[in-house]
Design a protein around this motif. Sequence first.
Motif, PDB file in Angstrom:
ATOM      1  N   ALA A   1       2.635 -18.948  -6.914  1.00 49.50           N
ATOM      2  CA  ALA A   1       2.995 -18.601  -8.284  1.00 49.50           C
ATOM      3  C   ALA A   1       1.776 -18.069  -9.038  1.00 49.50           C
ATOM      4  O   ALA A   1       1.874 -17.080  -9.780  1.00 49.50           O
ATOM      5  N   ILE A   2       0.634 -18.720  -8.847  1.00 48.31           N
ATOM      6  CA  ILE A   2      -0.599 -18.243  -9.482  1.00 48.31           C
ATOM      7  C   ILE A   2      -0.919 -16.826  -9.019  1.00 48.31           C
ATOM      8  O   ILE A   2      -1.192 -15.931  -9.825  1.00 48.31           O
ATOM      9  N   ALA A   3      -0.887 -16.622  -7.708  1.00 52.70           N
ATOM     10  CA  ALA A   3      -1.233 -15.311  -7.158  1.00 52.70           C
ATOM     11  C   ALA A   3      -0.278 -14.229  -7.649  1.00 52.70           C
ATOM     12  O   ALA A   3      -0.706 -13.115  -8.003  1.00 52.70           O
ATOM     13  N   THR A   4       1.003 -14.550  -7.707  1.00 47.68           N
ATOM     14  CA  THR A   4       1.990 -13.556  -8.139  1.00 47.68           C
ATOM     15  C   THR A   4       1.839 -13.236  -9.617  1.00 47.68           C
ATOM     16  O   THR A   4       1.886 -12.060 -10.019  1.00 47.68           O
ATOM     17  N   ALA A   5       1.654 -14.267 -10.432  1.00 48.07           N
ATOM     18  CA  ALA A   5       1.468 -14.032 -11.866  1.00 48.07           C
ATOM     19  C   ALA A   5       0.204 -13.226 -12.139  1.00 48.07           C
ATOM     20  O   ALA A   5       0.175 -12.360 -13.025  1.00 48.07           O
ATOM     21  N   ARG A   6      -0.845 -13.497 -11.364  1.00 45.04           N
ATOM     22  CA  ARG A   6      -2.081 -12.717 -11.508  1.00 45.04           C
ATOM     23  C   ARG A   6      -1.849 -11.250 -11.122  1.00 45.04           C
ATOM     24  O   ARG A   6      -2.340 -10.338 -11.785  1.00 45.04           O
TER      25      ARG A   6
ATOM     26  N   GLY B   1      -0.487  -9.317 -13.793  1.00 46.33           N
ATOM     27  CA  GLY B   1      -1.375  -9.070 -14.915  1.00 46.33           C
ATOM     28  C   GLY B   1      -1.470 -10.166 -15.945  1.00 46.33           C
ATOM     29  O   GLY B   1      -2.074  -9.966 -17.013  1.00 46.33           O
ATOM     30  N   ALA B   2      -0.896 -11.347 -15.663  1.00 49.20           N
ATOM     31  CA  ALA B   2      -0.939 -12.443 -16.626  1.00 49.20           C
ATOM     32  C   ALA B   2      -2.305 -13.137 -16.623  1.00 49.20           C
ATOM     33  O   ALA B   2      -3.061 -13.062 -15.645  1.00 49.20           O
ATOM     34  N   VAL B   3      -2.591 -13.818 -17.714  1.00 51.43           N
ATOM     35  CA  VAL B   3      -3.732 -14.734 -17.779  1.00 51.43           C
ATOM     36  C   VAL B   3      -3.217 -16.093 -17.322  1.00 51.43           C
ATOM     37  O   VAL B   3      -2.301 -16.654 -17.938  1.00 51.43           O
ATOM     38  N   VAL B   4      -3.772 -16.625 -16.239  1.00 50.02           N
ATOM     39  CA  VAL B   4      -3.173 -17.786 -15.576  1.00 50.02           C
ATOM     40  C   VAL B   4      -4.097 -18.993 -15.628  1.00 50.02           C
ATOM     41  O   VAL B   4      -5.294 -18.889 -15.342  1.00 50.02           O
ATOM     42  N   THR B   5      -3.515 -20.139 -15.962  1.00 49.36           N
ATOM     43  CA  THR B   5      -4.181 -21.434 -15.849  1.00 49.36           C
ATOM     44  C   THR B   5      -3.304 -22.322 -14.981  1.00 49.36           C
ATOM     45  O   THR B   5      -2.114 -22.060 -14.799  1.00 49.36           O
ATOM     46  N   ALA B   6      -3.890 -23.390 -14.435  1.00 47.42           N
ATOM     47  CA  ALA B   6      -3.126 -24.264 -13.553  1.00 47.42           C
ATOM     48  C   ALA B   6      -3.704 -25.667 -13.581  1.00 47.42           C
ATOM     49  O   ALA B   6      -4.884 -25.871 -13.898  1.00 47.42           O
ATOM     50  N   THR B   7      -2.864 -26.645 -13.216  1.00 48.78           N
ATOM     51  CA  THR B   7      -3.306 -28.036 -13.165  1.00 48.78           C
ATOM     52  C   THR B   7      -2.672 -28.753 -11.983  1.00 48.78           C
ATOM     53  O   THR B   7      -1.597 -28.366 -11.509  1.00 48.78           O
ATOM     54  N   ASP B   8      -3.360 -29.778 -11.507  1.00 50.50           N
ATOM     55  CA  ASP B   8      -2.869 -30.629 -10.421  1.00 50.50           C
ATOM     56  C   ASP B   8      -3.708 -31.895 -10.446  1.00 50.50           C
ATOM     57  O   ASP B   8      -4.851 -31.878 -10.922  1.00 50.50           O
ATOM     58  N   VAL B   9      -3.151 -32.991  -9.910  1.00 45.50           N
ATOM     59  CA  VAL B   9      -3.923 -34.239  -9.878  1.00 45.50           C
ATOM     60  C   VAL B   9      -4.818 -34.333  -8.650  1.00 45.50           C
ATOM     61  O   VAL B   9      -5.607 -35.260  -8.535  1.00 45.50           O
ATOM     62  N   ARG B  10      -4.716 -33.381  -7.737  1.00 44.33           N
ATOM     63  CA  ARG B  10      -5.546 -33.423  -6.533  1.00 44.33           C
ATOM     64  C   ARG B  10      -6.821 -32.610  -6.756  1.00 44.33           C
ATOM     65  O   ARG B  10      -6.768 -31.417  -7.041  1.00 44.33           O
ATOM     66  N   PRO B  11      -7.969 -33.256  -6.601  1.00 47.22           N
ATOM     67  CA  PRO B  11      -9.224 -32.556  -6.893  1.00 47.22           C
ATOM     68  C   PRO B  11      -9.483 -31.346  -6.018  1.00 47.22           C
ATOM     69  O   PRO B  11     -10.128 -30.385  -6.457  1.00 47.22           O
ATOM     70  N   ALA B  12      -8.977 -31.359  -4.776  1.00 48.28           N
ATOM     71  CA  ALA B  12      -9.240 -30.234  -3.866  1.00 48.28           C
ATOM     72  C   ALA B  12      -8.633 -28.933  -4.360  1.00 48.28           C
ATOM     73  O   ALA B  12      -9.036 -27.846  -3.940  1.00 48.28           O
TER      74      ALA B  12
ATOM     75  N   SER C   1     -10.328 -19.762  -6.970  1.00 49.36           N
ATOM     76  CA  SER C   1     -10.466 -18.664  -6.006  1.00 49.36           C
ATOM     77  C   SER C   1      -9.432 -17.569  -6.237  1.00 49.36           C
ATOM     78  O   SER C   1      -9.625 -16.427  -5.818  1.00 49.36           O
ATOM     79  N   LEU C   2      -8.325 -17.927  -6.904  1.00 49.32           N
ATOM     80  CA  LEU C   2      -7.277 -16.944  -7.202  1.00 49.32           C
ATOM     81  C   LEU C   2      -7.453 -16.314  -8.579  1.00 49.32           C
ATOM     82  O   LEU C   2      -6.603 -15.545  -9.030  1.00 49.32           O
ATOM     83  N   GLY C   3      -8.544 -16.652  -9.252  1.00 44.23           N
ATOM     84  CA  GLY C   3      -8.821 -16.037 -10.535  1.00 44.23           C
ATOM     85  C   GLY C   3      -8.171 -16.727 -11.714  1.00 44.23           C
ATOM     86  O   GLY C   3      -8.091 -16.157 -12.812  1.00 44.23           O
ATOM     87  N   ALA C   4      -7.704 -17.974 -11.507  1.00 48.03           N
ATOM     88  CA  ALA C   4      -7.108 -18.730 -12.599  1.00 48.03           C
ATOM     89  C   ALA C   4      -8.076 -19.817 -13.069  1.00 48.03           C
ATOM     90  O   ALA C   4      -9.035 -20.155 -12.372  1.00 48.03           O
ATOM     91  N   LYS C   5      -7.792 -20.384 -14.215  1.00 46.66           N
ATOM     92  CA  LYS C   5      -8.631 -21.442 -14.772  1.00 46.66           C
ATOM     93  C   LYS C   5      -7.963 -22.789 -14.515  1.00 46.66           C
ATOM     94  O   LYS C   5      -6.747 -22.936 -14.695  1.00 46.66           O
TER      95      LYS C   5
END
Length: 377
Positions: free
Chosen positions: A184-189, A192-203, A210-214
């Motif tokens: 989803a991040i890669a497709t939204a990028r 042309g969207a500005v993308v942020t993301a969150t997860d509870v897994r530190p990895a 690496s996909l250009g999101a924050k």
Amino acid sequence: MAVAVAVTRERREGETRCAVTPETVKKLIALGATVTVEAGTGLGSSIPDADYAAADATVAKDTKAALAGADVLLKVRGPTAQEISALKPGAVVVAMLDAYREKDTVEALKTAGVTAFGMEFVPRITRAQVMDVLSSQANLAGYRAVIEAANAYGRGFPMMMTAAGTVAPAKVFVMGVGVAGLQAIATARRLGAVVTATDVRPATKEQVESLGAKFIAVEDEEFANAQTAGGYAKPMSAEYMAKQAALTGEHIRKQDIVITTALIPGRAAPVLVTADHVASMKPGSVIVDLAIENGGNVQGARLNETTVTANGVAIVAPANLPGRIAADASALYARNLTAFLDLMIKDGALVLDLEDEILKAAVVTHGGAVAHEGVRG
């Protein structure tokens, strides 16, 4: 003597995928199998019966004919009671059984003396990557989620500079960074969207960046230990969830599109977006809930519906997103199944080595009993 592999039409509502393609028919025959396909099996994936016949599969007129003498039944979803009753004792079923929820199907398979493998339980190890249906299907679901969001969103994704002025890029927030979230991040990028993301897994932080999101998260000690050895998210404490909710709640308020993908195996999906979060978003915003079939990540989401809230936010909750790209989803799933069957077809005979780490992890019923400890418990 060849192993008789049967494939029947999917009968679950809305299921457009199929468990075999002409490509994998040829591969199964090369392994030492014969393949019988029920008429109409591939229609939802744009595969006519003639294509199966051209690949040297037998096209049977109905379910009973397809299953006559079958050693192995391949399915996308678990088989129906009719299909199970038509199988001989000792036959093998391979499907996405959804065994934690589909208890009646598991019980029927056990009672029939069928050895059933749940593809959702294939371990995520290097040797089994080619069999990983969760990844192959989630990858497509993540892509499709962005397409669904774009369809519901009344504006464009990229920044556009025109003579009439500049169009601002969409702000997309992806919650849950597994395979679906990463796609989803890669497709939204790409759109042309500005993308942020969150997860509870530190990895996942490095993967997101690496996909250009924050990456957005409360990065404390609990966060640093929030991942199992198998790479899945652990349930988090109420204290952590409160801190994370405060951070993400403020972030959600500023977003145009939110896509939620968080799942915990064997449990209901965690609620990530509350009614208060939804109420804070501006009119025209869109939320896509990929976890709706497991209870949903979004309060107010309804299975297979688009709900527009009083403040003009669209909550999109489609079931079976891979099924909306059925041709590709079937192609990938069928290859997963073929690789799995390669473990048990030896010199034209069916050989079940339940000490093999992959088969042992995936077996759900065997010898008239529930063999999977998690399902049995």
